[in-house]
Design a protein around this motif. Sequence first.
Motif, PDB file in Angstrom:
ATOM      1  N   ASP A 261      -5.167  -2.259  10.893  1.00 32.28           N
ATOM      2  CA  ASP A 261      -5.187  -0.795  10.863  1.00 32.28           C
ATOM      3  C   ASP A 261      -3.983  -0.202  10.144  1.00 32.28           C
ATOM      4  O   ASP A 261      -4.100   0.838   9.496  1.00 32.28           O
ATOM      5  CB  ASP A 261      -5.278  -0.212  12.273  1.00 32.28           C
ATOM      6  CG  ASP A 261      -6.708  -0.004  12.725  1.00 32.28           C
ATOM      7  OD1 ASP A 261      -7.646  -0.280  11.939  1.00 32.28           O
ATOM      8  OD2 ASP A 261      -6.895   0.443  13.873  1.00 32.28           O
ATOM      9  N   PHE A 262      -2.824  -0.832  10.249  1.00 37.22           N
ATOM     10  CA  PHE A 262      -1.652  -0.310   9.536  1.00 37.22           C
ATOM     11  C   PHE A 262      -1.900  -0.339   8.033  1.00 37.22           C
ATOM     12  O   PHE A 262      -1.597   0.617   7.327  1.00 37.22           O
ATOM     13  CB  PHE A 262      -0.384  -1.101   9.886  1.00 37.22           C
ATOM     14  CG  PHE A 262       0.784  -0.732   9.016  1.00 37.22           C
ATOM     15  CD1 PHE A 262       1.455   0.463   9.216  1.00 37.22           C
ATOM     16  CD2 PHE A 262       1.188  -1.553   7.977  1.00 37.22           C
ATOM     17  CE1 PHE A 262       2.522   0.826   8.408  1.00 37.22           C
ATOM     18  CE2 PHE A 262       2.254  -1.199   7.162  1.00 37.22           C
ATOM     19  CZ  PHE A 262       2.924  -0.014   7.378  1.00 37.22           C
ATOM     20  N   VAL A 263      -2.461  -1.426   7.542  1.00 38.56           N
ATOM     21  CA  VAL A 263      -2.744  -1.560   6.108  1.00 38.56           C
ATOM     22  C   VAL A 263      -3.802  -0.544   5.699  1.00 38.56           C
ATOM     23  O   VAL A 263      -3.661   0.132   4.675  1.00 38.56           O
ATOM     24  CB  VAL A 263      -3.191  -2.997   5.765  1.00 38.56           C
ATOM     25  CG1 VAL A 263      -3.572  -3.114   4.295  1.00 38.56           C
ATOM     26  CG2 VAL A 263      -2.102  -4.003   6.119  1.00 38.56           C
ATOM     27  N   ARG A 264      -4.844  -0.401   6.491  1.00 37.27           N
ATOM     28  CA  ARG A 264      -5.912   0.539   6.165  1.00 37.27           C
ATOM     29  C   ARG A 264      -5.396   1.979   6.185  1.00 37.27           C
ATOM     30  O   ARG A 264      -5.730   2.781   5.318  1.00 37.27           O
ATOM     31  CB  ARG A 264      -7.070   0.374   7.151  1.00 37.27           C
ATOM     32  CG  ARG A 264      -7.723  -1.011   7.009  1.00 37.27           C
ATOM     33  CD  ARG A 264      -8.868  -1.211   7.943  1.00 37.27           C
ATOM     34  NE  ARG A 264      -9.990  -0.468   7.387  1.00 37.27           N
ATOM     35  CZ  ARG A 264     -10.911   0.126   8.126  1.00 37.27           C
ATOM     36  NH1 ARG A 264     -10.857   0.082   9.440  1.00 37.27           N
ATOM     37  NH2 ARG A 264     -11.896   0.769   7.551  1.00 37.27           N
ATOM     38  N   ARG A 265      -4.574   2.308   7.164  1.00 35.42           N
ATOM     39  CA  ARG A 265      -4.004   3.659   7.241  1.00 35.42           C
ATOM     40  C   ARG A 265      -3.096   3.913   6.031  1.00 35.42           C
ATOM     41  O   ARG A 265      -3.155   4.987   5.420  1.00 35.42           O
ATOM     42  CB  ARG A 265      -3.238   3.836   8.549  1.00 35.42           C
ATOM     43  CG  ARG A 265      -2.761   5.261   8.766  1.00 35.42           C
ATOM     44  CD  ARG A 265      -2.085   5.436  10.109  1.00 35.42           C
ATOM     45  NE  ARG A 265      -0.811   4.757  10.120  1.00 35.42           N
ATOM     46  CZ  ARG A 265      -0.452   3.799  10.976  1.00 35.42           C
ATOM     47  NH1 ARG A 265      -1.277   3.420  11.924  1.00 35.42           N
ATOM     48  NH2 ARG A 265       0.726   3.234  10.912  1.00 35.42           N
ATOM     49  N   ALA A 266      -2.275   2.944   5.679  1.00 33.90           N
ATOM     50  CA  ALA A 266      -1.393   3.097   4.520  1.00 33.90           C
ATOM     51  C   ALA A 266      -2.204   3.259   3.235  1.00 33.90           C
ATOM     52  O   ALA A 266      -1.840   4.053   2.361  1.00 33.90           O
ATOM     53  CB  ALA A 266      -0.453   1.890   4.417  1.00 33.90           C
ATOM     54  N   ALA A 267      -3.313   2.530   3.132  1.00 31.72           N
ATOM     55  CA  ALA A 267      -4.174   2.660   1.949  1.00 31.72           C
ATOM     56  C   ALA A 267      -4.768   4.063   1.875  1.00 31.72           C
ATOM     57  O   ALA A 267      -4.809   4.673   0.800  1.00 31.72           O
ATOM     58  CB  ALA A 267      -5.267   1.599   1.977  1.00 31.72           C
TER      59      ALA A 267
ATOM     60  N   ILE B 254      -3.551   6.870   3.191  1.00 31.28           N
ATOM     61  CA  ILE B 254      -2.466   7.803   2.856  1.00 31.28           C
ATOM     62  C   ILE B 254      -2.165   7.740   1.364  1.00 31.28           C
ATOM     63  O   ILE B 254      -2.026   8.767   0.692  1.00 31.28           O
ATOM     64  CB  ILE B 254      -1.208   7.498   3.693  1.00 31.28           C
ATOM     65  CG1 ILE B 254      -1.460   7.832   5.164  1.00 31.28           C
ATOM     66  CG2 ILE B 254       0.006   8.260   3.153  1.00 31.28           C
ATOM     67  CD1 ILE B 254      -0.387   7.303   6.109  1.00 31.28           C
ATOM     68  N   SER B 255      -2.074   6.534   0.837  1.00 29.25           N
ATOM     69  CA  SER B 255      -1.748   6.362  -0.580  1.00 29.25           C
ATOM     70  C   SER B 255      -2.834   6.919  -1.482  1.00 29.25           C
ATOM     71  O   SER B 255      -2.540   7.521  -2.523  1.00 29.25           O
ATOM     72  CB  SER B 255      -1.492   4.884  -0.887  1.00 29.25           C
ATOM     73  OG  SER B 255      -0.294   4.479  -0.253  1.00 29.25           O
TER      74      SER B 255
ATOM     75  N   ALA C  16       0.837  -1.211   0.000  1.00 33.58           N
ATOM     76  CA  ALA C  16       0.000   0.000   0.000  1.00 33.58           C
ATOM     77  C   ALA C  16       0.867   1.256   0.000  1.00 33.58           C
ATOM     78  O   ALA C  16       0.603   2.200  -0.753  1.00 33.58           O
ATOM     79  CB  ALA C  16      -0.940  -0.007   1.198  1.00 33.58           C
ATOM     80  N   VAL C  17       1.905   1.267   0.827  1.00 34.57           N
ATOM     81  CA  VAL C  17       2.818   2.413   0.872  1.00 34.57           C
ATOM     82  C   VAL C  17       3.477   2.614  -0.487  1.00 34.57           C
ATOM     83  O   VAL C  17       3.541   3.733  -1.012  1.00 34.57           O
ATOM     84  CB  VAL C  17       3.886   2.222   1.980  1.00 34.57           C
ATOM     85  CG1 VAL C  17       4.990   3.255   1.863  1.00 34.57           C
ATOM     86  CG2 VAL C  17       3.239   2.284   3.357  1.00 34.57           C
ATOM     87  N   ALA C  18       3.957   1.535  -1.078  1.00 31.69           N
ATOM     88  CA  ALA C  18       4.637   1.608  -2.369  1.00 31.69           C
ATOM     89  C   ALA C  18       3.705   2.137  -3.460  1.00 31.69           C
ATOM     90  O   ALA C  18       4.109   2.953  -4.293  1.00 31.69           O
ATOM     91  CB  ALA C  18       5.177   0.232  -2.755  1.00 31.69           C
ATOM     92  N   LEU C  19       2.470   1.697  -3.452  1.00 32.19           N
ATOM     93  CA  LEU C  19       1.512   2.173  -4.459  1.00 32.19           C
ATOM     94  C   LEU C  19       1.291   3.677  -4.332  1.00 32.19           C
ATOM     95  O   LEU C  19       1.155   4.374  -5.341  1.00 32.19           O
ATOM     96  CB  LEU C  19       0.199   1.402  -4.339  1.00 32.19           C
ATOM     97  CG  LEU C  19       0.287  -0.054  -4.808  1.00 32.19           C
ATOM     98  CD1 LEU C  19      -0.946  -0.838  -4.369  1.00 32.19           C
ATOM     99  CD2 LEU C  19       0.469  -0.131  -6.326  1.00 32.19           C
TER     100      LEU C  19
END
Length: 165
Positions: free
Chosen positions: A74-80, A82-83, A33-36
């Motif tokens: 939540d980390f994945v959802r937050r990163a999504a 942000i992205s 998610a961060v990379a995207l």
Amino acid sequence: AYALGLTRSTSGVDELTVALARDKEAGVRGAAAVALGQIGDARAVPALSAALGRRVGASGILNRVTLRQTEENDFVRRAAAISLGQIKSREGVAALVAALTNERAGDDVRREAARALGLIGDASAAPALRAALTARDPYLSEIASEALRRIDPNHATQPMPKASR
């Protein structure tokens, strides 16, 4: 996944969206998610939107037998979130509004959804952002106010004073 994001090359978008959707490890999904977001390709918006609202199988043998579902990490959802803000595609607004208005979502997820909505700048998000001005979380309220100022500076509303919450 993270290294692919640093390259900012769109050649890895398809592989990253697959990792975001299917990898068993939350850390890998989060890095994807961060990379995207770093790459900034709008082709990733549907996968990021899905990750923001996804429900996954709960861990534990009993939960697997009963097919119980929980919200994505939540980390994945937050990163999504942000992205989606980094990509700035209006296609992600509905998923961000859903995350912002979901009071069961983590505070950080809701904050990043509000911030991303401000970056995208779509006026359709204004009602959800106005509703967040009265949130119990003072940080969410402030971020919603900032997002509203970005969307419509002439009609932005200030958050409630912290003492009155």
